[in-house]
Motif scaffolding. Sequence first.
Motif, short mmCIF file in Angstrom:
data_model
loop_
_atom_site.label_atom_id
_atom_site.label_comp_id
_atom_site.label_asym_id
_atom_site.label_seq_id
_atom_site.Cartn_x
_atom_site.Cartn_y
_atom_site.Cartn_z
N ILE A 153 0.86 -1.18 0.00
CA ILE A 153 0.00 0.00 0.00
C ILE A 153 0.90 1.23 0.00
N GLY A 154 0.71 2.11 -0.97
CA GLY A 154 1.48 3.35 -1.02
C GLY A 154 0.56 4.54 -0.88
N TRP A 155 0.86 5.40 0.08
CA TRP A 155 0.05 6.60 0.31
C TRP A 155 0.82 7.82 -0.19
N SER A 156 0.17 8.68 -0.95
CA SER A 156 0.75 9.94 -1.41
C SER A 156 2.04 9.66 -2.20
N ALA A 157 3.17 10.21 -1.76
CA ALA A 157 4.43 9.96 -2.48
C ALA A 157 4.90 8.52 -2.34
N GLY A 158 4.26 7.75 -1.49
CA GLY A 158 4.57 6.32 -1.39
C GLY A 158 3.92 5.51 -2.49
N GLY A 159 2.98 6.12 -3.22
CA GLY A 159 2.27 5.41 -4.28
C GLY A 159 3.18 4.80 -5.34
N PRO A 160 4.13 5.57 -5.90
CA PRO A 160 5.01 4.99 -6.91
C PRO A 160 5.82 3.80 -6.40
N TYR A 161 6.13 3.78 -5.12
CA TYR A 161 6.91 2.69 -4.56
C TYR A 161 6.09 1.40 -4.51
N ALA A 162 4.80 1.53 -4.27
CA ALA A 162 3.93 0.35 -4.31
C ALA A 162 3.85 -0.19 -5.73
N LEU A 163 3.70 0.70 -6.71
CA LEU A 163 3.63 0.29 -8.10
C LEU A 163 4.96 -0.32 -8.55
#
Length: 278
Positions: free
Chosen positions: A100-110
């Motif tokens: 699960i990536g939130w905000s700027a963590g989103g690209p890391y989840a992808l």
Amino acid sequence: MPSPDLLAQSARLPDGRLLGYAEFGDRAGVPFLFFHGEPGSRLSGDLLASHARACGVRLIAVDRPGFGLSTFQAGRTRANWPADVEHLADMLDLDRFGVIGWSAGGPYALACGAAIPHRVRAVGVLAGVGRLGNFDPAMVKGLLRIRPGGNLDDLPEVMARAWTRTRAAAGSGVEAAQESAGTIAAGMREAMRDGPAGVLHELRLLARSWEFDPTTIAGVPVRFWHGKADAVVPARHTRRLAAQLPGSQATFYPAAGHVSLLTVHGGEILRELLRASA
């Protein structure tokens, strides 16, 4: 908040670096790794803690290099992250897990979905942002205050107020977001416990294109969520990205903001990720 020993854990990576993490929710539940925003840290996982407990999710929130308890890694990119995640999963005896990536963590989840699909059960992106230009201008102004030797004493509280701002009317989750301002500020303060090097490096990454292609994700369910009342990251970024990923699904909550997306709708989000990962 969980006991202190669960909030300040670290794993030694093969190259000698430490990777900090905290655990929330149901420790016997389905494992999901949570990737924080910018600036943020593993402590941000507390925003989903009660929902994780109720849904039977073991939420493992991880500090990126240079944040919180994690060792700074010069020259790192988002494409380096899946290897760290896989090492941590091995140390925790996790065969497969969700991200699960939130905000700027989103690209890391992808990035994890693209690089290690054999380990990832499902990818969830919550109010994700890809480039610095997608942030609200007031948020960018706060981020640009971060510099070596600068006075950052009040910055976590200032930015926490910005994150909890929403375009929604009172009574639609605004209060729940505002009550979380202390958690957000604590996460930001922890992010810079050893200085702002990690946060500054992340800002440079946010100004660049991604180092991986999310459209190569195959065989892994991808779900997006965003609040239409988000005053920090506009929902148009999620619309554009979701349209590029065949088979992904996107949900938009009319009254949700950047934080109330998690605090109000976290249970629905986790339940959907559990269904997708089954």
